[in-house]
Design an enzyme around this catalytic site. Sequence first.
Site, PDB file in Angstrom:
ATOM      1  CE  LYS A   1      -1.861   3.088   2.872  1.00 33.79           C
ATOM      2  NZ  LYS A   1      -1.894   4.062   2.209  1.00 33.79           N
TER       3      LYS A   1
ATOM      4  CD  GLU B   1      13.145   0.726   9.906  1.00 34.47           C
ATOM      5  OE1 GLU B   1      13.914   1.647  10.466  1.00 34.47           O
ATOM      6  OE2 GLU B   1      13.539  -0.614   9.867  1.00 34.47           O
TER       7      GLU B   1
ATOM      8  CB  CYS C   1      12.843   8.390   9.615  1.00 37.96           C
ATOM      9  SG  CYS C   1      13.764   7.364   8.263  1.00 37.96           S
TER      10      CYS C   1
ATOM     11  CD  GLU D   1       9.695  12.065  12.821  1.00 34.34           C
ATOM     12  OE1 GLU D   1       8.714  11.571  12.995  1.00 34.34           O
ATOM     13  OE2 GLU D   1      10.615  11.678  12.480  1.00 34.34           O
TER      14      GLU D   1
HETATM   15  P1  NAP Z   1       1.579   8.340   8.923  1.00 34.70           P
HETATM   16  O1  NAP Z   1       0.264   8.814   9.324  1.00 34.70           O
HETATM   17  O2  NAP Z   1       2.235   7.378   9.981  1.00 34.70           O
HETATM   18  O3  NAP Z   1       1.302   7.672   7.603  1.00 34.70           O
HETATM   19  C1  NAP Z   1       2.455   6.591   7.330  1.00 34.70           C
HETATM   20  C2  NAP Z   1       1.512   5.726   6.278  1.00 34.70           C
HETATM   21  O4  NAP Z   1       0.664   4.848   7.042  1.00 34.70           O
HETATM   22  C3  NAP Z   1       0.768   5.879   5.011  1.00 34.70           C
HETATM   23  O5  NAP Z   1       0.800   5.246   4.188  1.00 34.70           O
HETATM   24  C4  NAP Z   1      -0.622   6.214   5.836  1.00 34.70           C
HETATM   25  O6  NAP Z   1      -1.352   6.367   4.675  1.00 34.70           O
HETATM   26  C5  NAP Z   1      -0.653   4.928   6.551  1.00 34.70           C
HETATM   27  N1  NAP Z   1      -1.686   5.031   7.659  1.00 34.70           N
HETATM   28  C6  NAP Z   1      -1.945   6.042   8.326  1.00 34.70           C
HETATM   29  N2  NAP Z   1      -2.964   5.690   9.140  1.00 34.70           N
HETATM   30  C7  NAP Z   1      -2.996   4.170   9.216  1.00 34.70           C
HETATM   31  C8  NAP Z   1      -3.706   2.994   9.794  1.00 34.70           C
HETATM   32  N3  NAP Z   1      -4.262   3.691  10.975  1.00 34.70           N
HETATM   33  N4  NAP Z   1      -3.359   1.806   9.652  1.00 34.70           N
HETATM   34  C9  NAP Z   1      -2.609   1.722   8.889  1.00 34.70           C
HETATM   35  N5  NAP Z   1      -1.800   2.687   7.827  1.00 34.70           N
HETATM   36  C10 NAP Z   1      -2.119   3.985   8.078  1.00 34.70           C
HETATM   37  O7  NAP Z   1       2.418   9.716   8.623  1.00 34.70           O
HETATM   38  P2  NAP Z   1       1.953  10.848   7.979  1.00 34.70           P
HETATM   39  O8  NAP Z   1       0.707  11.311   8.313  1.00 34.70           O
HETATM   40  O9  NAP Z   1       2.292  10.597   6.422  1.00 34.70           O
HETATM   41  O10 NAP Z   1       2.973  11.786   8.300  1.00 34.70           O
HETATM   42  C11 NAP Z   1       2.979  12.267   9.777  1.00 34.70           C
HETATM   43  C12 NAP Z   1       4.216  12.268  10.602  1.00 34.70           C
HETATM   44  O11 NAP Z   1       4.733  10.909  10.569  1.00 34.70           O
HETATM   45  C13 NAP Z   1       5.393  13.144  10.187  1.00 34.70           C
HETATM   46  O12 NAP Z   1       5.051  14.330  10.419  1.00 34.70           O
HETATM   47  C14 NAP Z   1       6.450  12.394  10.589  1.00 34.70           C
HETATM   48  O13 NAP Z   1       6.607  12.768  11.902  1.00 34.70           O
HETATM   49  C15 NAP Z   1       6.192  10.747  10.750  1.00 34.70           C
HETATM   50  N6  NAP Z   1       6.457  10.080   9.323  1.00 34.70           N
HETATM   51  C16 NAP Z   1       7.742   9.335   9.729  1.00 34.70           C
HETATM   52  C17 NAP Z   1       8.289   8.625   8.447  1.00 34.70           C
HETATM   53  C18 NAP Z   1       9.584   8.006   8.515  1.00 34.70           C
HETATM   54  O14 NAP Z   1       9.978   7.801   7.670  1.00 34.70           O
HETATM   55  N7  NAP Z   1       9.890   7.388   9.793  1.00 34.70           N
HETATM   56  C19 NAP Z   1       7.729   8.701   7.309  1.00 34.70           C
HETATM   57  C20 NAP Z   1       6.436   9.385   7.316  1.00 34.70           C
HETATM   58  C21 NAP Z   1       5.828  10.173   8.267  1.00 34.70           C
HETATM   59  P3  NAP Z   1      -2.146   7.537   4.109  1.00 34.70           P
HETATM   60  O15 NAP Z   1      -1.125   8.464   3.721  1.00 34.70           O
HETATM   61  O16 NAP Z   1      -2.722   7.215   2.882  1.00 34.70           O
HETATM   62  O17 NAP Z   1      -3.044   8.123   5.355  1.00 34.70           O
END
Ligand code: NAP
Length: 502
Positions: free
Chosen positions: A198, A273, A307, A404
């Site tokens: 996904k 991760e 990250c 973060e």
């Molecule tokens: P996120 O909400 O954690 O989303 C990451 C992935 O998980 C996306 O593909 C998202 O899909 C999916 N997702 C969201 N809710 C889910 C659920 N309940 N069950 C399964 N999958 C789910 O991250 P974000 O909203 O994109 O970003 C928010 C914060 O997350 C950032 O500001 C950052 O701090 C952190 N982040 C960290 C990393 C890393 O590399 N460690 C990467 C991205 C974000 P959708 O986007 O389709 O909702």
Amino acid sequence: MNELSPVPLLSAKTRRFLESSHRLLIYDQWLEAKSGKTLDIFDPSTEQKIATVPAGGEKDIDKAVKAARTAFENGPWTQLGATVRADLMLKLADLVDENAELFSEIEVVNNGMPMNPGGAFAASRAARILRYFAGWTTKITGETFPSDPPAPDIERVIITRREPVGVAGQIIPWNFPLGMTAMKLGPALAAGCTVVLKPDEKTPLSALLLGRLIEQAGFPEGVVNIVPGLGKQAGAALAAHADVDKIAFTGSTEVGKKIVKVAAGNLKKVTLELGGKSPFIVFPDADLEIVIPMAVRMGFFLQSQNCSCPSRIYVHKDVVDRVIDGMVTETRALKIGPGLDPETNIGPLITAGQLERAQSFIESGKAEGAELVTGGNVLNRPGHFMEPAIFVDTRPDMRIVREEIFGPVLSVQSFDGDGIDDIIAQANDTPYGLAASVWTQDISRAMRVAYKIKAGEVGINVHGIPDSIAPFGGYKQSGWGRENGAEGLEPYLQTKTIWAHI
Ligand code: NAP
Ligand code: MG
């Protein structure tokens, strides 16, 4: 697709790809979502729609899991020899390289990352990861154990066999879409698993192109299924699905915790991760000619949406003024603009929401008494652009130091003394533990710091993620398990002990 805005800098090939019809890949078919719903995909540098993809939901995930299950249990995939699996992966890597320019433009226009550094090496990096894991297919071996004969005329044989865990669900984030996809697909395919992938709702395009190349490479149907969709719908359904054996997730710690809860239903294996708040520690003997540009380059790499971003910079008081002055000068010289412009150093943030989030940290830093020495303003133009920001005079309890941010806001603070205990305590004062770096000419001091930092990866006079050959992952709330390296293969394998009396 006439309503799509033209993106003048894009090649005709990329424009054709964006305008083509995008579907879910399930078994050997490209399908609309069962619900008929779609997601609009935007260029974060213009806020213009660039493509439309199906919005997969629970039913699509279920269909994709069934396809992956069929391919795993009954398809030709698990009957293929390891060398054939390796050949398929190598062929895919070659196709990724052949489409490097297309991938670069897609990553840049969909994620906002600058071409350099970022988009220009997206394809070659992904191809390298696939090749690395292709090499492992033929090196997955078991063991033979010495055993006493149970009776005078009987031999006891005990061996182990490494078998694929089965159907793997993989949830990819938006910040480095193609690279993260390769990091997840590589070990799963090498181990012999089948996959439901996904991609992030905002950045599914490189994964969908990869799906076309997976078909072209000749992978059997159902081995890789790709279902873009919302995290709360498709992502949550995949994490909870009773017939998925393993889930791999990259994203926020908050969503990681939700994944663990729903994965408990069938006790699927979980790797995570998650976030980071990585320290970057500069001692007075460090080579500041290298430290200053690296702090700025790595600190603002991908607009700090990565990250391992060194978002907490600790500098010894003897050199802190020089480091701050140097960082401010370098940061002001960065060119902000669309990633397709080869001059651009800093692209837009991924969404208006992510920009707002970064802005909220600018506000909280000011309100809590830190000094903003450069940047922080939103650019008055289309696209989610802001000036990269640096705060100084921060305290350990401030939100900008603890949370973060995932946006271009760094904090610099000074430390004192000749020992390492105080700075180690500060560096470890975080719920995260993904990456860190220490900058000094004193190798013994560097190694002592490296040993004491609670993080999955520590750089000495370097910061970032090493090549795919070495494990990468988090201590504490930065994750479970490792990706990359031989350890990255482990979560996709399980061990069977077979014993016999002969
Ligand atoms: P996120 O909400 O954690 O989303 C990451 C992935 O998980 C996306 O593909 C998202 O899909 C999916 N997702 C969201 N809710 C889910 C659920 N309940 N069950 C399964 N999958 C789910 O991250 P974000 O909203 O994109 O970003 C928010 C914060 O997350 C950032 O500001 C950052 O701090 C952190 N982040 C960290 C990393 C890393 O590399 N460690 C990467 C991205 C974000 P959708 O986007 O389709 O909702
Ligand atoms: Mg989210």
